[in-house]
Write an enzyme that holds these catalytic residues in place. Structure first.
Site, PDB file in Angstrom:
ATOM      1  N   HIS A 115     -16.677  -9.725   6.579  1.00 48.16           N
ATOM      2  CA  HIS A 115     -15.463  -9.048   7.281  1.00 48.16           C
ATOM      3  C   HIS A 115     -15.757  -8.840   8.694  1.00 48.16           C
ATOM      4  O   HIS A 115     -14.837  -7.975   9.180  1.00 48.16           O
ATOM      5  CB  HIS A 115     -15.360  -7.520   6.588  1.00 48.16           C
ATOM      6  CG  HIS A 115     -14.804  -7.555   5.074  1.00 48.16           C
ATOM      7  ND1 HIS A 115     -15.460  -7.026   3.958  1.00 48.16           N
ATOM      8  CD2 HIS A 115     -13.939  -8.306   4.533  1.00 48.16           C
ATOM      9  CE1 HIS A 115     -14.822  -7.370   2.926  1.00 48.16           C
ATOM     10  NE2 HIS A 115     -13.836  -8.012   3.100  1.00 48.16           N
ATOM     11  N   PRO A 168     -10.714   5.533  10.547  1.00 45.55           N
ATOM     12  CA  PRO A 168     -11.146   6.489  11.714  1.00 45.55           C
ATOM     13  C   PRO A 168     -10.241   7.248  12.444  1.00 45.55           C
ATOM     14  O   PRO A 168      -8.896   6.964  12.806  1.00 45.55           O
ATOM     15  CB  PRO A 168     -11.749   5.653  12.629  1.00 45.55           C
ATOM     16  CG  PRO A 168     -11.132   4.099  12.448  1.00 45.55           C
ATOM     17  CD  PRO A 168     -10.193   4.304  11.221  1.00 45.55           C
ATOM     18  N   GLU A 169     -10.310   8.515  12.369  1.00 49.18           N
ATOM     19  CA  GLU A 169      -9.493   9.547  13.233  1.00 49.18           C
ATOM     20  C   GLU A 169     -10.365   9.999  14.427  1.00 49.18           C
ATOM     21  O   GLU A 169     -11.512   9.431  14.654  1.00 49.18           O
ATOM     22  CB  GLU A 169      -9.160  10.597  12.382  1.00 49.18           C
ATOM     23  CG  GLU A 169      -8.215   9.872  11.314  1.00 49.18           C
ATOM     24  CD  GLU A 169      -7.687  11.301  10.291  1.00 49.18           C
ATOM     25  OE1 GLU A 169      -7.432  12.164  10.918  1.00 49.18           O
ATOM     26  OE2 GLU A 169      -7.447  11.154   9.056  1.00 49.18           O
ATOM     27  N   ARG A 178      -9.369  -5.015   6.261  1.00 49.74           N
ATOM     28  CA  ARG A 178      -7.972  -5.103   6.218  1.00 49.74           C
ATOM     29  C   ARG A 178      -7.404  -6.009   7.328  1.00 49.74           C
ATOM     30  O   ARG A 178      -6.230  -6.108   7.441  1.00 49.74           O
ATOM     31  CB  ARG A 178      -7.418  -3.793   6.026  1.00 49.74           C
ATOM     32  CG  ARG A 178      -7.481  -3.310   4.600  1.00 49.74           C
ATOM     33  CD  ARG A 178      -6.840  -1.918   4.339  1.00 49.74           C
ATOM     34  NE  ARG A 178      -5.378  -1.893   4.458  1.00 49.74           N
ATOM     35  CZ  ARG A 178      -4.609  -1.080   4.403  1.00 49.74           C
ATOM     36  NH1 ARG A 178      -5.183   0.258   4.374  1.00 49.74           N
ATOM     37  NH2 ARG A 178      -3.210  -1.144   4.241  1.00 49.74           N
TER      38      ARG A 178
END
Length: 257
Positions: free
Chosen positions: A87, A2-3, A105
């Site tokens: 996750h 995400p930006e 991650r």
DNA sequence: TCATCCCTGTGG
DNA sequence: CCACAGGGATGA
């Protein structure tokens, strides 16, 4: 993942769901985030939901819950417990629904603080007139300068590359080497890319990873990012990939000088 | 200002 | 197997 556009859309979608509502239960499924439930006093009413750069801030009055999605995180709003995947790192339960912090991650962060105090530059969606002077002070490659959140907050690897393409500027150029006219084009390009991406609900590469809290993928299609070897959409020259600061950087060697 | 690290997953 | 991934902190 995400930006700025992805984080902003996440916040916009979540606001009507959580602002004014109470967090009634918090559960950390990742031991790295075990401090979150410990440091929150429940129930906690969400006074505001804010974005600062790429940070997401739940204003709980005395405390703030600060999330950063980093590379692979996203938030998902659900009413069904069966949505909890392997996750899922953090669960924020409201009476009206449940917010999941999902992060394959595990690079994402969650902190409980009294005041948000990250050293962020001006927001990339705001007034960019400061760039004229700020850029003169650095010889760093312009793309790395744009990625440094202390300089300008919100751009990431995709949109920094995209903005430089739209502005016709080589990402390796020292920041201080940009002419006035080029800085003007860059300011315009940054706003244009971010607004377009916002409207498209962000970028979802290869039909995976990024989703809005309601599970939608983004429709923004980068013009250079991830297009190594493919023809430039403007001039047909093959897009090149180089490394800058250890990050993949894409540009058109003909359009960007 | 660099490399390295933090993590896990995917694709070639 | 290796390369690479939308971010950022850290230490040399």
């Amino acid at each position: 993942m995400p930006e700025l556009p992805e984080v902003e859309n996440t916040v916009r979608i979540l606001r009507p769901k959580v602002v004014g509502k109470e967090i009634v239960e918090v559960e950390a499924l990742d031991p790295k985030l075990g401090h979150v439930p410990q440091n929150l006093t429940l129930p906690a009413r969400v006074l505001e939901l804010l974005r600062k750069g790429k940070y997401i801030i739940f204003d709980l009055g005395e405390r703030k819950l600060v999330l950063h999605l980093r590379m692979s995180g996203h938030l998902f709003w659900t009413h069904s417990l069966s949505e909890i995947s392997k996750h899922t790192r953090l669960i924020l339960r409201f009476s009206e629904g449940t917010l999941l912090f999902i992060d394959p991650r595990r690079l994402g962060t969650a902190e409980v603080v009294e005041e948000f105090s990250e050293p962020l530059g001006p927001d990339a969606l705001g007034d960019l007139s400061f760039l004229d002077e700020a850029l003169l002070k650095s010889r760093a490659p312009i793309k790395l300068w744009l990625l440094d959140q202390r300089n300008i907050a919100g751009l990431g690897n995709i949109y920094a590359s995209e903005a430089l393409f739209l502005a016709g500027i080589d990402p390796r150029r020292p920041a201080s080497s940009l002419k006035k006219r080029e800085v003007a084009k860059l300011k315009d390009a940054i706003h244009r890319v971010l607004r377009e991406a916002l409207e498209a609900m962000g970028t979802t590469l290869e039909d995976k990873a990024y989703r809005t809290p309601e599970g939608e993928s983004g429709d923004y299609e980068p013009k250079v990012y991830g297009r190594e070897g493919l023809p430039c959409l403007r001039c047909g020259t093959p897009i090149e990939r180089i490394e800058l600061g250890g990050r993949g950087t894409y540009f058109c060697p003909r359009c960007q000088r």
